[in-house]
Scaffold this motif. Structure first.
Motif, PDB file in Angstrom:
ATOM      1  N   TYR A 189      -0.918  -6.338  34.919  1.00  0.00           N
ATOM      2  CA  TYR A 189      -2.471  -6.613  35.664  1.00  0.00           C
ATOM      3  C   TYR A 189      -2.665  -7.960  35.664  1.00  0.00           C
ATOM      4  N   ALA A 190      -3.132  -9.113  34.349  1.00  0.00           N
ATOM      5  CA  ALA A 190      -4.201  -9.830  34.435  1.00  0.00           C
ATOM      6  C   ALA A 190      -3.407 -10.930  34.587  1.00  0.00           C
ATOM      7  N   ARG A 191      -1.551 -11.153  34.750  1.00  0.00           N
ATOM      8  CA  ARG A 191      -0.831 -11.820  35.138  1.00  0.00           C
ATOM      9  C   ARG A 191      -0.589 -12.521  36.900  1.00  0.00           C
ATOM     10  N   GLY A 192      -1.232 -11.258  37.314  1.00  0.00           N
ATOM     11  CA  GLY A 192      -1.070 -10.577  39.083  1.00  0.00           C
ATOM     12  C   GLY A 192      -2.416 -11.564  39.524  1.00  0.00           C
ATOM     13  N   ILE A 193      -3.896 -11.679  38.346  1.00  0.00           N
ATOM     14  CA  ILE A 193      -4.760 -12.386  38.993  1.00  0.00           C
ATOM     15  C   ILE A 193      -4.859 -14.604  37.870  1.00  0.00           C
ATOM     16  N   THR A 194      -4.337 -14.402  37.367  1.00  0.00           N
ATOM     17  CA  THR A 194      -4.700 -15.939  36.190  1.00  0.00           C
ATOM     18  C   THR A 194      -3.250 -16.463  36.891  1.00  0.00           C
ATOM     19  N   GLY A 195      -2.181 -15.993  37.838  1.00  0.00           N
ATOM     20  CA  GLY A 195      -0.743 -16.701  37.872  1.00  0.00           C
ATOM     21  C   GLY A 195       0.499 -16.505  36.667  1.00  0.00           C
ATOM     22  N   ASP A 196      -0.193 -16.837  35.817  1.00  0.00           N
ATOM     23  CA  ASP A 196       1.158 -17.517  34.596  1.00  0.00           C
ATOM     24  C   ASP A 196       0.438 -16.155  33.099  1.00  0.00           C
ATOM     25  N   ILE A 197       1.435 -16.321  32.257  1.00  0.00           N
ATOM     26  CA  ILE A 197       1.813 -15.240  31.292  1.00  0.00           C
ATOM     27  C   ILE A 197       0.680 -15.753  29.967  1.00  0.00           C
ATOM     28  N   GLU A 198       0.723 -16.754  29.740  1.00  0.00           N
ATOM     29  CA  GLU A 198       0.030 -17.162  28.811  1.00  0.00           C
ATOM     30  C   GLU A 198      -1.822 -17.260  28.782  1.00  0.00           C
ATOM     31  N   SER A 199      -1.787 -17.082  30.000  1.00  0.00           N
ATOM     32  CA  SER A 199      -3.716 -17.218  30.408  1.00  0.00           C
ATOM     33  C   SER A 199      -3.831 -15.326  30.244  1.00  0.00           C
ATOM     34  N   ALA A 200      -2.047 -14.351  31.029  1.00  0.00           N
ATOM     35  CA  ALA A 200      -2.659 -13.331  31.255  1.00  0.00           C
ATOM     36  C   ALA A 200      -2.827 -12.631  29.788  1.00  0.00           C
ATOM     37  N   ARG A 201      -2.355 -13.017  28.716  1.00  0.00           N
ATOM     38  CA  ARG A 201      -2.319 -12.758  27.030  1.00  0.00           C
ATOM     39  C   ARG A 201      -3.352 -13.112  26.547  1.00  0.00           C
ATOM     40  N   ASP A 202      -4.173 -14.258  27.264  1.00  0.00           N
ATOM     41  CA  ASP A 202      -5.357 -14.459  26.611  1.00  0.00           C
ATOM     42  C   ASP A 202      -6.640 -13.802  26.975  1.00  0.00           C
ATOM     43  N   ALA A 203      -6.734 -13.244  28.108  1.00  0.00           N
ATOM     44  CA  ALA A 203      -7.482 -12.497  28.915  1.00  0.00           C
ATOM     45  C   ALA A 203      -7.006 -11.038  28.112  1.00  0.00           C
ATOM     46  N   VAL A 204      -5.975 -10.646  28.039  1.00  0.00           N
ATOM     47  CA  VAL A 204      -6.090  -9.323  27.785  1.00  0.00           C
ATOM     48  C   VAL A 204      -6.746  -8.887  26.013  1.00  0.00           C
ATOM     49  N   GLN A 205      -6.234 -10.525  24.770  1.00  0.00           N
ATOM     50  CA  GLN A 205      -6.427 -10.480  24.045  1.00  0.00           C
ATOM     51  C   GLN A 205      -8.512 -10.413  23.955  1.00  0.00           C
ATOM     52  N   GLU A 206      -9.097 -11.263  25.022  1.00  0.00           N
ATOM     53  CA  GLU A 206     -10.403 -10.901  24.884  1.00  0.00           C
ATOM     54  C   GLU A 206     -10.292  -9.497  25.363  1.00  0.00           C
ATOM     55  N   THR A 207     -10.213  -8.853  25.591  1.00  0.00           N
ATOM     56  CA  THR A 207     -10.461  -8.066  25.842  1.00  0.00           C
ATOM     57  C   THR A 207     -10.673  -7.045  24.875  1.00  0.00           C
ATOM     58  N   PHE A 208      -9.422  -6.801  24.405  1.00  0.00           N
ATOM     59  CA  PHE A 208      -9.767  -5.960  23.316  1.00  0.00           C
ATOM     60  C   PHE A 208     -10.310  -6.623  22.376  1.00  0.00           C
ATOM     61  N   LEU A 209     -11.036  -7.736  21.969  1.00  0.00           N
ATOM     62  CA  LEU A 209     -11.642  -8.274  21.181  1.00  0.00           C
ATOM     63  C   LEU A 209     -13.176  -7.626  21.217  1.00  0.00           C
ATOM     64  N   ARG A 210     -13.330  -7.498  22.639  1.00  0.00           N
ATOM     65  CA  ARG A 210     -14.754  -6.866  23.055  1.00  0.00           C
ATOM     66  C   ARG A 210     -14.211  -5.350  22.856  1.00  0.00           C
ATOM     67  N   LEU A 211     -13.083  -5.037  23.100  1.00  0.00           N
ATOM     68  CA  LEU A 211     -13.282  -3.555  22.669  1.00  0.00           C
ATOM     69  C   LEU A 211     -13.699  -3.133  21.217  1.00  0.00           C
ATOM     70  N   SER A 212     -13.565  -4.121  20.233  1.00  0.00           N
ATOM     71  CA  SER A 212     -13.359  -3.979  19.623  1.00  0.00           C
ATOM     72  C   SER A 212     -14.892  -4.170  18.385  1.00  0.00           C
ATOM     73  N   ARG A 213     -15.689  -4.251  19.388  1.00  0.00           N
ATOM     74  CA  ARG A 213     -17.416  -4.628  19.990  1.00  0.00           C
ATOM     75  C   ARG A 213     -17.759  -3.236  19.645  1.00  0.00           C
ATOM     76  N   GLN A 214     -17.022  -2.580  20.464  1.00  0.00           N
ATOM     77  CA  GLN A 214     -17.740  -1.499  20.805  1.00  0.00           C
ATOM     78  C   GLN A 214     -17.562   0.233  20.445  1.00  0.00           C
ATOM     79  N   ASP A 215     -18.623   0.417  20.339  1.00  0.00           N
ATOM     80  CA  ASP A 215     -18.295   2.237  20.648  1.00  0.00           C
ATOM     81  C   ASP A 215     -17.027   2.659  21.162  1.00  0.00           C
ATOM     82  N   VAL A 216     -16.071   2.469  20.365  1.00  0.00           N
ATOM     83  CA  VAL A 216     -14.977   3.085  21.075  1.00  0.00           C
ATOM     84  C   VAL A 216     -14.521   4.699  21.091  1.00  0.00           C
ATOM     85  N   ALA A 217     -15.629   5.293  20.611  1.00  0.00           N
ATOM     86  CA  ALA A 217     -15.340   6.940  20.673  1.00  0.00           C
ATOM     87  C   ALA A 217     -15.596   7.116  22.247  1.00  0.00           C
ATOM     88  N   ALA A 218     -17.508   6.555  21.748  1.00  0.00           N
ATOM     89  CA  ALA A 218     -17.904   7.025  23.314  1.00  0.00           C
ATOM     90  C   ALA A 218     -17.062   6.061  24.824  1.00  0.00           C
TER      91      ALA A 218
END
Length: 169
Positions: free
Chosen positions: A21-50
């Motif tokens: 999905y992110a690759r469709g937005i960014t146009g390249d795989i490395e940028s997409a992976r960076d976006a996904v990594q940032e997504t999971f970093l943000r998830l780790s700062r959330q109340d995951v159970a909620a």
């Protein structure tokens, strides 16, 4: 389930669809992976159970925002996109070439859709989200998701038939 196990399960389930999905937005795989990594970093700062009942839409919404942020940064500091796709060796070269050709034709047709419809199609077919999850991720009503997807698919079907008129009976 512990937050660590929930994050691990989410990573296993959603990493590939998020990268696609992110690759469709960014146009390249490395940028997409960076976006996904940032997504999971943000998830780790959330109340995951909620977040668990609406985890998929939350992940795709955050991933979309991270990918768009990356695009804005790249617009300010342009560079050369990287692409490390490797060919699939499990199929014959002829099969791979035919599939790649059709996929590239479909991507070209998809690029002709309005941006919002492109995102909806990617969320539905690449990520496999439900209409409700797409609605939450895109901040749209479920009926509007259905209408926009229907319109996008009809447009793609018409464009495909137009470009393949000489092949079809």
């Amino acid at each position: 389930m512990s937050p660590e196990l929930l994050i691990d399960a989410a990573l296993t389930r959603y990493e590939r669809p998020l990268v696609s999905y992110a690759r469709g937005i960014t146009g390249d795989i490395e940028s997409a992976r960076d976006a996904v990594q940032e997504t999971f970093l943000r998830l780790s700062r959330q109340d995951v159970a909620a977040l668990e009942p609406r985890l998929a839409p939350w992940l795709f919404l955050v991933c979309r925002n991270c990918a768009l942020d990356h695009c804005r940064k790249i617009a300010r500091f342009p560079g050369t996109p990287l692409d490390d796709d490797l060919p699939d060796s499990s199929r014959s070269p002829a099969e791979s070439a035919a599939d790649d050709d059709e996929a590239s034709q479909l991507r070209a047709l998809l690029d002709r859709l309005p941006e919002r419809q492109r995102e909806l199609v990617r969320l539905k077919f690449d990520a496999g989200l439900s209409y409700r999850e797409i609605g939450e991720a895109m901040e749209m009503s479920v009926p509007n998701v259905g209408f926009q997807l229907h319109t996008a698919i009809q447009t793609l079907r018409r464009l495909w038939k137009t470009t393949h008129a000489e092949i079809l009976p």
